[in-house]
Structures are given as structure tokens and as C-alpha cells.
Write a protein that holds these residues in place. Sequence first.
Motif, PDB file in Angstrom:
ATOM      1  N   ILE A  52       0.863  -1.181   0.000  1.00 37.36           N
ATOM      2  CA  ILE A  52       0.000   0.000   0.000  1.00 37.36           C
ATOM      3  C   ILE A  52       0.897   1.228   0.000  1.00 37.36           C
ATOM      4  O   ILE A  52       1.907   1.267   0.710  1.00 37.36           O
ATOM      5  CB  ILE A  52      -0.964  -0.006   1.214  1.00 37.36           C
ATOM      6  CG1 ILE A  52      -1.960   1.148   1.115  1.00 37.36           C
ATOM      7  CG2 ILE A  52      -0.206  -0.002   2.529  1.00 37.36           C
ATOM      8  CD1 ILE A  52      -3.078   1.088   2.148  1.00 37.36           C
ATOM      9  N   CYS A  53       0.536   2.206  -0.834  1.00 36.96           N
ATOM     10  CA  CYS A  53       1.347   3.416  -0.966  1.00 36.96           C
ATOM     11  C   CYS A  53       0.480   4.649  -0.769  1.00 36.96           C
ATOM     12  O   CYS A  53      -0.656   4.696  -1.237  1.00 36.96           O
ATOM     13  CB  CYS A  53       1.971   3.493  -2.360  1.00 36.96           C
ATOM     14  SG  CYS A  53       2.954   2.046  -2.803  1.00 36.96           S
ATOM     15  N   LEU A  54       1.044   5.644  -0.094  1.00 39.83           N
ATOM     16  CA  LEU A  54       0.366   6.936  -0.042  1.00 39.83           C
ATOM     17  C   LEU A  54       0.415   7.526  -1.444  1.00 39.83           C
ATOM     18  O   LEU A  54       1.404   7.348  -2.158  1.00 39.83           O
ATOM     19  CB  LEU A  54       1.073   7.883   0.919  1.00 39.83           C
ATOM     20  CG  LEU A  54       1.066   7.566   2.405  1.00 39.83           C
ATOM     21  CD1 LEU A  54       1.654   8.739   3.179  1.00 39.83           C
ATOM     22  CD2 LEU A  54      -0.318   7.248   2.909  1.00 39.83           C
ATOM     23  N   PRO A  55      -0.619   8.222  -1.855  1.00 41.11           N
ATOM     24  CA  PRO A  55      -0.565   8.875  -3.169  1.00 41.11           C
ATOM     25  C   PRO A  55       0.604   9.857  -3.225  1.00 41.11           C
ATOM     26  O   PRO A  55       0.955  10.471  -2.211  1.00 41.11           O
ATOM     27  CB  PRO A  55      -1.902   9.606  -3.265  1.00 41.11           C
ATOM     28  CG  PRO A  55      -2.790   8.942  -2.259  1.00 41.11           C
ATOM     29  CD  PRO A  55      -1.896   8.443  -1.169  1.00 41.11           C
ATOM     30  N   ALA A  56       1.192   9.998  -4.389  1.00 41.79           N
ATOM     31  CA  ALA A  56       2.308  10.928  -4.563  1.00 41.79           C
ATOM     32  C   ALA A  56       1.888  12.363  -4.257  1.00 41.79           C
ATOM     33  O   ALA A  56       2.703  13.175  -3.835  1.00 41.79           O
ATOM     34  CB  ALA A  56       2.865  10.823  -5.981  1.00 41.79           C
ATOM     35  N   ASP A  57       0.587  12.659  -4.422  1.00 44.87           N
ATOM     36  CA  ASP A  57       0.092  14.008  -4.149  1.00 44.87           C
ATOM     37  C   ASP A  57      -0.587  14.134  -2.782  1.00 44.87           C
ATOM     38  O   ASP A  57      -1.357  15.065  -2.549  1.00 44.87           O
ATOM     39  CB  ASP A  57      -0.849  14.473  -5.255  1.00 44.87           C
ATOM     40  CG  ASP A  57      -2.097  13.592  -5.381  1.00 44.87           C
ATOM     41  OD1 ASP A  57      -2.184  12.542  -4.693  1.00 44.87           O
ATOM     42  OD2 ASP A  57      -2.987  13.936  -6.173  1.00 44.87           O
ATOM     43  N   ALA A  58      -0.294  13.204  -1.865  1.00 48.03           N
ATOM     44  CA  ALA A  58      -0.866  13.293  -0.511  1.00 48.03           C
ATOM     45  C   ALA A  58      -0.447  14.616   0.118  1.00 48.03           C
ATOM     46  O   ALA A  58       0.631  15.140  -0.161  1.00 48.03           O
ATOM     47  CB  ALA A  58      -0.393  12.118   0.344  1.00 48.03           C
ATOM     48  N   LYS A  59      -1.286  15.140   0.986  1.00 50.88           N
ATOM     49  CA  LYS A  59      -1.066  16.470   1.548  1.00 50.88           C
ATOM     50  C   LYS A  59      -0.193  16.464   2.796  1.00 50.88           C
ATOM     51  O   LYS A  59      -0.442  17.209   3.724  1.00 50.88           O
ATOM     52  CB  LYS A  59      -2.399  17.122   1.845  1.00 50.88           C
ATOM     53  CG  LYS A  59      -3.228  17.382   0.603  1.00 50.88           C
ATOM     54  CD  LYS A  59      -4.423  18.205   0.919  1.00 50.88           C
ATOM     55  CE  LYS A  59      -5.350  18.509  -0.197  1.00 50.88           C
ATOM     56  NZ  LYS A  59      -5.021  18.264  -1.522  1.00 50.88           N
ATOM     57  N   GLY A  60       0.800  15.625   2.853  1.00 49.61           N
ATOM     58  CA  GLY A  60       1.698  15.615   4.002  1.00 49.61           C
ATOM     59  C   GLY A  60       2.054  14.201   4.422  1.00 49.61           C
ATOM     60  O   GLY A  60       1.745  13.231   3.740  1.00 49.61           O
ATOM     61  N   THR A  61       2.689  14.119   5.568  1.00 50.67           N
ATOM     62  CA  THR A  61       3.123  12.819   6.084  1.00 50.67           C
ATOM     63  C   THR A  61       1.966  12.116   6.785  1.00 50.67           C
ATOM     64  O   THR A  61       0.943  12.719   7.105  1.00 50.67           O
ATOM     65  CB  THR A  61       4.295  12.993   7.055  1.00 50.67           C
ATOM     66  OG1 THR A  61       3.864  13.801   8.154  1.00 50.67           O
ATOM     67  CG2 THR A  61       5.494  13.648   6.367  1.00 50.67           C
ATOM     68  N   PHE A  62       2.169  10.823   7.049  1.00 47.03           N
ATOM     69  CA  PHE A  62       1.135  10.014   7.693  1.00 47.03           C
ATOM     70  C   PHE A  62       1.821   9.055   8.661  1.00 47.03           C
ATOM     71  O   PHE A  62       2.621   8.209   8.250  1.00 47.03           O
ATOM     72  CB  PHE A  62       0.357   9.226   6.632  1.00 47.03           C
ATOM     73  CG  PHE A  62      -0.862   8.535   7.152  1.00 47.03           C
ATOM     74  CD1 PHE A  62      -2.041   9.228   7.359  1.00 47.03           C
ATOM     75  CD2 PHE A  62      -0.832   7.175   7.429  1.00 47.03           C
ATOM     76  CE1 PHE A  62      -3.183   8.582   7.836  1.00 47.03           C
ATOM     77  CE2 PHE A  62      -1.957   6.521   7.904  1.00 47.03           C
ATOM     78  CZ  PHE A  62      -3.138   7.228   8.106  1.00 47.03           C
ATOM     79  N   SER A  63       1.554   9.197   9.957  1.00 51.63           N
ATOM     80  CA  SER A  63       2.120   8.310  10.978  1.00 51.63           C
ATOM     81  C   SER A  63       1.243   7.077  11.112  1.00 51.63           C
ATOM     82  O   SER A  63       0.049   7.189  11.394  1.00 51.63           O
ATOM     83  CB  SER A  63       2.213   9.031  12.326  1.00 51.63           C
ATOM     84  OG  SER A  63       3.087  10.130  12.213  1.00 51.63           O
ATOM     85  N   VAL A  64       1.827   5.905  10.932  1.00 50.56           N
ATOM     86  CA  VAL A  64       1.076   4.647  10.886  1.00 50.56           C
ATOM     87  C   VAL A  64       0.911   4.052  12.285  1.00 50.56           C
ATOM     88  O   VAL A  64       1.896   3.746  12.958  1.00 50.56           O
ATOM     89  CB  VAL A  64       1.776   3.623   9.959  1.00 50.56           C
ATOM     90  CG1 VAL A  64       1.019   2.304   9.946  1.00 50.56           C
ATOM     91  CG2 VAL A  64       1.912   4.190   8.556  1.00 50.56           C
ATOM     92  N   GLY A  65      -0.346   3.899  12.702  1.00 52.78           N
ATOM     93  CA  GLY A  65      -0.659   3.247  13.975  1.00 52.78           C
ATOM     94  C   GLY A  65      -0.842   1.758  13.798  1.00 52.78           C
ATOM     95  O   GLY A  65      -0.355   0.957  14.597  1.00 52.78           O
ATOM     96  N   TRP A  66      -1.538   1.389  12.734  1.00 52.02           N
ATOM     97  CA  TRP A  66      -1.698  -0.029  12.412  1.00 52.02           C
ATOM     98  C   TRP A  66      -2.038  -0.179  10.944  1.00 52.02           C
ATOM     99  O   TRP A  66      -2.429   0.770  10.271  1.00 52.02           O
ATOM    100  CB  TRP A  66      -2.710  -0.734  13.310  1.00 52.02           C
ATOM    101  CG  TRP A  66      -4.076  -0.129  13.418  1.00 52.02           C
ATOM    102  CD1 TRP A  66      -4.479   0.842  14.280  1.00 52.02           C
ATOM    103  CD2 TRP A  66      -5.236  -0.464  12.646  1.00 52.02           C
ATOM    104  NE1 TRP A  66      -5.817   1.132  14.092  1.00 52.02           N
ATOM    105  CE2 TRP A  66      -6.306   0.334  13.092  1.00 52.02           C
ATOM    106  CE3 TRP A  66      -5.485  -1.375  11.616  1.00 52.02           C
ATOM    107  CZ2 TRP A  66      -7.580   0.270  12.555  1.00 52.02           C
ATOM    108  CZ3 TRP A  66      -6.770  -1.437  11.088  1.00 52.02           C
ATOM    109  CH2 TRP A  66      -7.785  -0.629  11.567  1.00 52.02           C
ATOM    110  N   ALA A  67      -1.858  -1.391  10.443  1.00 47.62           N
ATOM    111  CA  ALA A  67      -2.134  -1.699   9.037  1.00 47.62           C
ATOM    112  C   ALA A  67      -2.813  -3.059   8.969  1.00 47.62           C
ATOM    113  O   ALA A  67      -2.526  -3.939   9.793  1.00 47.62           O
ATOM    114  CB  ALA A  67      -0.846  -1.719   8.220  1.00 47.62           C
ATOM    115  N   THR A  68      -3.721  -3.227   8.010  1.00 49.24           N
ATOM    116  CA  THR A  68      -4.356  -4.533   7.796  1.00 49.24           C
ATOM    117  C   THR A  68      -4.461  -4.815   6.302  1.00 49.24           C
ATOM    118  O   THR A  68      -4.626  -3.906   5.495  1.00 49.24           O
ATOM    119  CB  THR A  68      -5.781  -4.613   8.383  1.00 49.24           C
ATOM    120  OG1 THR A  68      -6.600  -3.608   7.790  1.00 49.24           O
ATOM    121  CG2 THR A  68      -5.791  -4.466   9.885  1.00 49.24           C
TER     122      THR A  68
END
Length: 192
Positions: A52-68
Amino acid sequence: MIKLIFPGTDETMRPYLPVVCCLIFSVGAACATPLGYVALAEITAIDGQPAICLPADAKGTFSVGWATLSESYARSPRAWGLALEKGRAPVTMQPGDCLSFGVVPDAYEVEKFDAYKQPLTIEINKVYVFEVSSASLSADVYSVAFLVCKANEGVRYVKYSANSNGGRLIPSCGLSGAGGPIVRWVEQPPGF
């Protein structure tokens, strides 16, 4: 106003979140809900595994708490998940960064889902939902539904897409499973 009430604790809700996200994605590409902000992610292959990838145009960083990562459209879906260990600093994804199935970053542990007795294996012609949730107090989520297709070079992960008018593009692997994707347009029923 629609109020969503879920039984149990946050721990028991994790297996149901893919269903909630799929319902939310059926009306658009991204939206804010009482549960947080839900946005479409990208899917790619890293070492043959879905990532899974954040979109290249995401509006900033994203801190991951959990993933499924879980099977979709299955009565007893199998799943794989990661959770941030208590007191540890989360991984911060930049726009375009990816998290791969089977990789356990430092500070995370593999989730133990009691409902899922069999380990998750990725299979051809099956649909999966992969998502990452925020480590902050919000319930922000990046999510992607995808179909696994056989390809000449191994496998291909084909993303489900939503259009702003409410329709969805549903991918297909084709007749042999090895051809190019066949995409089917589905209109959203009125009032959905």
C-alpha cells in the motif's frame, strides 16, 4: 445525520474497518466522516508482494498506527495486520512511500486476530483490502481495494477505482487471467 455505533472496543473493530471503508469508498474517492478522514491509497508490488502506498500528491506525512490486509467478499476472511507497540514511535510515511505485506517495521508487532485461524495468502482472482490507519488520536485511514491477476511476469495488482459521480470501476483479470485488465463501469444506485 447518520450515527454509526459499533459494539466492543477498538481492538474488536479492526477486522470490520475494511467493510466500513469499502462502504465509504462506494460514494467517492475521499471523504471526512465522524470516524476520521478516509482517502484512497495506491497499490503496487514490492518483491512480488502487494504494498500500500500513499498517493504521490498526498497532503503531508502520515504516521502509521496499524495496518491490515484482508480478503474482501469472503464469509470468513483471512487477514494480516500490524500494530504499533505501546510507547514506540510510529513509522512516518511520506507521499509516495509504501508498506509491503509481510514486512514488519521496527516498533510494530504482527496482530493476532482470533477470528482468523488460517494465515493470509495472496491468491489469483481474489479481491483484497489493504489499509493503514493513523497513529494519532484521529481515525484517519488510507485504503485500497484491489484484484490479484496472473500476469506474464508473475502477478499484477489492479486497483478498484471510484469516480466523483458515484460510479465505480471494477477490474477483471480477463478470460485467461493473464490478459490486460477488463474494467467494468458500475453506476451507483440512486440514494446510495
